[in-house]
Design an enzyme around this catalytic site. Structure first.
Site, PDB file in Angstrom:
ATOM      1  CG  HIS A 181      -3.241   6.784  -0.468  1.00 10.66           C
ATOM      2  ND1 HIS A 181      -2.807   7.878  -1.187  1.00 10.66           N
ATOM      3  CD2 HIS A 181      -2.131   6.280   0.122  1.00 10.66           C
ATOM      4  CE1 HIS A 181      -1.496   8.008  -1.060  1.00 10.66           C
ATOM      5  NE2 HIS A 181      -1.068   7.052  -0.267  1.00 10.66           N
ATOM      6  CB  CYS A 275      -5.828  13.574  -3.003  1.00 10.20           C
ATOM      7  SG  CYS A 275      -6.106  11.795  -3.034  1.00 10.20           S
TER       8      CYS A 275
END
Length: 281
Positions: A181, A275
């Protein structure tokens, strides 16, 4: 008297200003590593859920201590990665696009978060049509959105985000599966400043970042590999893992104030501070 010419005074350290933020977190009461969909996950390694909850609670309380508003989404049984709220969507300027996950294991998280958004005042709300894992791959940087691609989302998602939010999207290809990511390899520090780990990106993406951010902070491999870049900045304070001392020192040299928060138990799921944090921009 000898006069020395040609010397320049050092540039003054910029004055960094914190601004209150609105964050969404999801409680980790169901956190587990029940499958492996990224290189960090090992289902055979035990998870201490009580420790994960205690560390997450410190993160929430730290945000509140620094004047930020935190809303908490309850976790749901059977969704062990729901704690990683950054992946739930993208919310900018009163518009929210909820996630569509690439892996079926996380698929039900999209509707779960969508229901929460709908029940909590996100009236200009839509579901992503393309695979889109929210702020995992989309980072708001002033009047542009930096967007990762290559592992969890692709150009179709970037075009959809650009149209939905009416902001330019800068596509950046990720090439190292450890940094699956964008938020594992790049951190937005303020509207014009980023920190990132260049080897996580393709040569073309590195050229783009060097052009847009010639004064970026470049993280070392050691700091990147403990998800040091998976942090959150309010423009002055940077909340990041305590296990990235080199990055913390660089931040301090540039006028930012590092605030260490240990989420080592949640790292077993491949996530860190960012996150766990969705920002409502």
């Amino acid at each position: 008297m000898t006069v020395v010419t040609g010397l320049r005074a050092p540039e003054p350290t910029p004055l960094r200003v914190a601004t209150p933020r609105r964050f969404v977190l999801c409680s980790p009461e169901y956190f587990d590593v029940a499958y492996a969909i990224n290189p960090w996950m090992n289902p055979g390694e035990p998870v201490d859920r009580a420790r994960a909850l205690a560390q997450w609670t410190v993160l929430r309380e730290t945000y509140e201590e620094f004047g930020h508003r935190v809303q908490v989404v309850p976790g749901e049984p059977g969704l062990p990665d729901m704690v990683f709220a950054a992946n739930s969507g993208l919310s900018v300027g009163g518009r929210t696009l909820s996630a569509r996950f690439a892996h079926p294991e996380r698929g039900p998280e999209g509707p779960a978060f969508h229901r929460w958004f709908a029940a909590n005042g996100h009236s200009r709300l839509a579901v992503a049509g393309e695979h889109n894992e929210g702020e995992g791959d989309f980072a708001v940087a002033g009047q542009r959105i930096l967007a990762g691609m290559g592992f969890r989302c692709h150009l179709g998602a970037h075009a959809e985000v650009q149209e939905f939010f009416a902001l330019p999207v800068v596509s950046l290809e990720l090439v190292d599966p450890r940094f699956y990511h964008l938020d594992t390899a790049l951190m937005v520090l303020d509207d014009t400043t980023i920190a990132y780990y260049p080897p996580a990106f393709s040569a073309a993406a590195r050229d783009v970042l060097e052009t847009l951010y010639p004064d970026a902070i470049v993280a070392s491999e050691a700091d990147a590999l403990v998800l040091g870049l998976n942090g959150v900045s309010d423009g002055r304070h940077v909340f990041l893992t305590p296990h990235a001392p080199g990055l913390a020192a660089q931040l301090g040299d540039r006028g930012f104030v590092p605030i260490p928060v240990d989420l080592s138990e949640l790292l077993k799921g491949g996530g860190g501070i960012k996150c766990c944090t969705l920002e409502l921009h």
